[in-house]
Design a protein around this motif. Structure first.
Motif, PDB file in Angstrom:
ATOM      1  N   ALA A 197       0.842  -1.190   0.000  1.00 50.91           N
ATOM      2  CA  ALA A 197       0.000   0.000   0.000  1.00 50.91           C
ATOM      3  C   ALA A 197       0.880   1.243   0.000  1.00 50.91           C
ATOM      4  CB  ALA A 197      -0.909   0.001   1.222  1.00 50.91           C
ATOM      5  N   VAL A 198       0.348   2.342  -0.539  1.00 52.52           N
ATOM      6  CA  VAL A 198       1.087   3.605  -0.534  1.00 52.52           C
ATOM      7  C   VAL A 198       0.341   4.710   0.208  1.00 52.52           C
ATOM      8  CG1 VAL A 198       2.356   3.097  -2.651  1.00 52.52           C
ATOM      9  CG2 VAL A 198       0.125   4.235  -2.797  1.00 52.52           C
ATOM     10  N   SER A 199      -0.970   4.515   0.462  1.00 52.80           N
ATOM     11  CA  SER A 199      -1.734   5.552   1.159  1.00 52.80           C
ATOM     12  C   SER A 199      -2.935   4.924   1.842  1.00 52.80           C
ATOM     13  CB  SER A 199      -2.200   6.629   0.177  1.00 52.80           C
ATOM     14  OG  SER A 199      -2.949   7.625   0.843  1.00 52.80           O
ATOM     15  N   VAL A 200      -3.211   5.381   3.067  1.00 54.63           N
ATOM     16  CA  VAL A 200      -4.317   4.846   3.854  1.00 54.63           C
ATOM     17  C   VAL A 200      -5.083   5.999   4.488  1.00 54.63           C
ATOM     18  CG1 VAL A 200      -4.966   3.407   5.834  1.00 54.63           C
ATOM     19  CG2 VAL A 200      -3.041   2.739   4.376  1.00 54.63           C
ATOM     20  N   THR A 201      -6.401   5.919   4.430  1.00 55.72           N
ATOM     21  CA  THR A 201      -7.284   6.851   5.129  1.00 55.72           C
ATOM     22  C   THR A 201      -8.225   6.025   5.993  1.00 55.72           C
ATOM     23  OG1 THR A 201      -7.210   8.385   3.263  1.00 55.72           O
ATOM     24  CG2 THR A 201      -8.953   8.726   4.895  1.00 55.72           C
ATOM     25  N   ALA A 202      -8.393   6.402   7.269  1.00 52.82           N
ATOM     26  CA  ALA A 202      -9.134   5.506   8.156  1.00 52.82           C
ATOM     27  C   ALA A 202      -9.837   6.243   9.288  1.00 52.82           C
ATOM     28  CB  ALA A 202      -8.177   4.468   8.750  1.00 52.82           C
ATOM     29  N   GLU A 336      -0.534  -0.396  11.100  1.00 52.23           N
ATOM     30  CA  GLU A 336      -0.017   0.806  11.751  1.00 52.23           C
ATOM     31  C   GLU A 336      -0.536   2.064  11.063  1.00 52.23           C
ATOM     32  OE1 GLU A 336       4.247   0.704  11.853  1.00 52.23           O
ATOM     33  OE2 GLU A 336       4.282  -0.227  13.833  1.00 52.23           O
ATOM     34  N   ALA A 337      -0.582   2.056   9.739  1.00 47.07           N
ATOM     35  CA  ALA A 337      -1.040   3.225   8.990  1.00 47.07           C
ATOM     36  C   ALA A 337      -2.513   3.501   9.239  1.00 47.07           C
ATOM     37  CB  ALA A 337      -0.784   3.021   7.497  1.00 47.07           C
ATOM     38  N   VAL A 338      -3.316   2.447   9.376  1.00 49.58           N
ATOM     39  CA  VAL A 338      -4.740   2.635   9.678  1.00 49.58           C
ATOM     40  C   VAL A 338      -4.896   3.394  10.987  1.00 49.58           C
ATOM     41  CG1 VAL A 338      -6.857   1.443  10.359  1.00 49.58           C
ATOM     42  CG2 VAL A 338      -5.578   0.661   8.361  1.00 49.58           C
ATOM     43  N   THR A 344      -4.833  10.888  13.332  1.00 48.23           N
ATOM     44  CA  THR A 344      -4.476  12.210  12.802  1.00 48.23           C
ATOM     45  C   THR A 344      -5.540  12.810  11.903  1.00 48.23           C
ATOM     46  OG1 THR A 344      -3.361  11.263  10.862  1.00 48.23           O
ATOM     47  CG2 THR A 344      -2.036  11.574  12.867  1.00 48.23           C
ATOM     48  N   GLY A 345      -6.438  11.974  11.378  1.00 53.51           N
ATOM     49  CA  GLY A 345      -7.444  12.470  10.445  1.00 53.51           C
ATOM     50  C   GLY A 345      -6.899  12.755   9.070  1.00 53.51           C
ATOM     51  N   ARG A 346      -5.700  12.231   8.757  1.00 55.21           N
ATOM     52  CA  ARG A 346      -5.073  12.480   7.463  1.00 55.21           C
ATOM     53  C   ARG A 346      -4.801  11.172   6.730  1.00 55.21           C
ATOM     54  NH1 ARG A 346      -1.383  15.358  10.664  1.00 55.21           N
ATOM     55  NH2 ARG A 346       0.258  13.931   9.975  1.00 55.21           N
ATOM     56  N   ALA A 347      -4.630  11.283   5.415  1.00 52.80           N
ATOM     57  CA  ALA A 347      -4.142  10.141   4.649  1.00 52.80           C
ATOM     58  C   ALA A 347      -2.663   9.974   4.936  1.00 52.80           C
ATOM     59  CB  ALA A 347      -4.363  10.385   3.148  1.00 52.80           C
ATOM     60  N   VAL A 348      -2.236   8.735   5.202  1.00 51.31           N
ATOM     61  CA  VAL A 348      -0.836   8.496   5.550  1.00 51.31           C
ATOM     62  C   VAL A 348      -0.336   7.290   4.767  1.00 51.31           C
ATOM     63  CG1 VAL A 348      -1.135   9.432   7.881  1.00 51.31           C
ATOM     64  CG2 VAL A 348      -1.350   6.971   7.494  1.00 51.31           C
ATOM     65  N   PRO A 349       0.965   7.226   4.513  1.00 51.89           N
ATOM     66  CA  PRO A 349       1.557   6.037   3.894  1.00 51.89           C
ATOM     67  C   PRO A 349       1.975   5.055   4.967  1.00 51.89           C
ATOM     68  CG  PRO A 349       3.194   7.743   3.998  1.00 51.89           C
ATOM     69  CD  PRO A 349       1.941   8.322   4.606  1.00 51.89           C
ATOM     70  N   PRO A 350       2.108   3.781   4.649  1.00 50.40           N
ATOM     71  CA  PRO A 350       2.545   2.816   5.650  1.00 50.40           C
ATOM     72  C   PRO A 350       3.927   3.066   6.216  1.00 50.40           C
ATOM     73  CG  PRO A 350       1.454   1.700   3.839  1.00 50.40           C
ATOM     74  CD  PRO A 350       1.632   3.132   3.414  1.00 50.40           C
ATOM     75  N   ASP A 351       4.757   3.877   5.554  1.00 52.85           N
ATOM     76  CA  ASP A 351       6.108   4.092   6.078  1.00 52.85           C
ATOM     77  C   ASP A 351       6.167   5.191   7.125  1.00 52.85           C
ATOM     78  OD1 ASP A 351       7.431   5.991   3.211  1.00 52.85           O
ATOM     79  OD2 ASP A 351       5.854   6.441   4.654  1.00 52.85           O
ATOM     80  N   GLY A 352       5.045   5.859   7.391  1.00 52.81           N
ATOM     81  CA  GLY A 352       5.026   6.830   8.476  1.00 52.81           C
ATOM     82  C   GLY A 352       5.110   8.282   8.052  1.00 52.81           C
ATOM     83  N   GLY A 353       5.332   8.560   6.775  1.00 51.09           N
ATOM     84  CA  GLY A 353       5.378   9.939   6.317  1.00 51.09           C
ATOM     85  C   GLY A 353       3.991  10.451   5.949  1.00 51.09           C
ATOM     86  N   ASP A 354       3.956  11.563   5.209  1.00 49.90           N
ATOM     87  CA  ASP A 354       2.680  12.102   4.746  1.00 49.90           C
ATOM     88  C   ASP A 354       2.388  11.574   3.352  1.00 49.90           C
ATOM     89  OD1 ASP A 354       2.163  13.651   6.986  1.00 49.90           O
ATOM     90  OD2 ASP A 354       3.470  15.259   6.270  1.00 49.90           O
TER      91      ASP A 354
END
Length: 355
Positions: A197-202, A336-338, A344-354
């Motif tokens: 995955a590259v981006s998660v919103t949850a 972890e990204a979920v 945070t209420g933001r879309a995040v990547p699984p590696d912890g960045g934005d």
């Protein structure tokens, strides 16, 4: 003729008993020790699986007095990382229940330690070894279905309040939430079939239980392949339904119910997977066991037997196990990204960045 590998089981709750039942049907392995705070008799009555099995109150005692070749970690999730480390430092191979560690960083440290000690570190992902799903993975990864488009995980399970109160870690430890505790295997299959995955919103919430953890999550995922995905996990929906995974590709659609393919729509050049009958003979449910949708004790032992046999064969032959700790990194990273997105209420990547 090679001698049987000796096995120790750390933790003797529901899942520890599943491992013990599975081991009884594994060629080349013999159970020699169990770590249990109850000893050989617990609140449910006599617990000893066989004569001659040693009972220990600590993991260090197991290693010192029994020195098993392989250790199964079957304890509350937050303990897994430290107990895997202890087993590796004592020179044992390890099969650890999901999740294998509390964080991806901790899991990477354990992988490095296992490699340095030349020990096998495998994670219980028994669904990957089901012949039907292995067949599906070969077809997907070989390009037979074309590009992936969409993947959907639906895990609508039910646990009552007593379930959480019977083991307080389930209510207080984040790893007791519906996503890592009940949803791990479905998310693991989604990541296996569709890639990183590259981006998660949850979003996540406790909707029906008096707990500190979530009992419901809803997530959307964008994969590196361009496919999209959705993940819904909950323990708040009585009476509970079998987990479902739906996969949509350019050339077909597949629906998986728990661990069996229940719908197959593919081009003629992709024959359907083997329709395997349940495998009898293991206590705790026919075949791969019943669904854990409403009762965690309904899950059988045959799928664990399959993974144990693979690990034993891998150790004895020197090959790689079917599912290593490294294979679980994308799954743990996605989970972890979920949580990070929900917090945070933001879309995040699984590696912890934005994202």
């Amino acid at each position: 003729m090679q001698s049987a590998l000796t096995v120790g089981v750390v933790g003797y709750g529901l899942i520890g008993r599943t491992h013990v039942r599975a081991l009884a049907a594994v060629d080349g392995a013999v159970l020699t020790g169990i770590v249990s705070r109850h000893g050989p008799v617990d609140d449910e009555g006599p617990a000893a699986p066989a004569p001659g099995v040693g009972w220990f109150t600590t993991q260090d005692e197991l290693h010192t007095r029994c020195a098993p070749d392989v250790v199964a970690i079957c304890t509350p999730s937050s303990l897994h990382g430290d107990q895997v480390r202890t087993a590796l430092e004592h020179g044992a191979h390890v099969l650890v229940e999901k999740p294998p560690a509390s964080t991806v960083a901790e899991l990477q440290e354990l992988i490095t330690l296992a490699e340095a000690r030349d020990r096998r570190l495998a994670v219980v992902s028994q669904s990957r070894l089901h012949p039907q799903l292995a067949y599906l993975a070969e077809a997907v990864h070989g390009g037979g279905f074309g590009a992936p488009l969409l993947g959907e995980v639906r895990l609508h399970w039910f646990r009552d309040q007593a379930y959480y109160e019977s083991a307080p870690w389930r209510a207080a430890d984040r790893l007791g939430g519906s996503l890592p505790n009940q949803g791990w295997h479905a998310v693991d299959l989604l990541a296996w079939f569709l890639g990183p995955a590259v981006s998660v919103t949850a979003q996540a919430a406790a909707l029906a239980h008096q707990v500190e953890v979530e009992d419901t999550t809803v997530s959307t995922v964008r994969f590196a392949s361009g496919a999209l995905g959705s993940i819904v996990t909950t323990t708040a929906t009585p009476p509970g339904e079998p987990a479902e995974l739906r996969l949509f590709f350019e050339r077909g659609t597949v629906r998986v119910g728990d661990t069996r393919i229940v719908e197959w729509s593919a081009p003629p050049d992709l024959p359907p997977p083997p329709d395997l009958p349940p495998r009898p003979g293991l206590v705790g449910g026919p075949g791969d066991g019943g669904s854990g949708a409403a009762d965690p004790a309904a899950i059988g032992a045959d799928a664990h037997r399959r993974q144990w046999q693979d690990l034993v064969d891998a150790i004895r032959s020197g090959r790689r196990p079917a599912v290593t700790a490294a294979d679980s990194v994308p799954t743990l990273a996605l989970i972890e990204a979920v949580y990070r997105s929900a917090e945070t209420g933001r879309a995040v990547p699984p590696d912890g960045g934005d994202a």
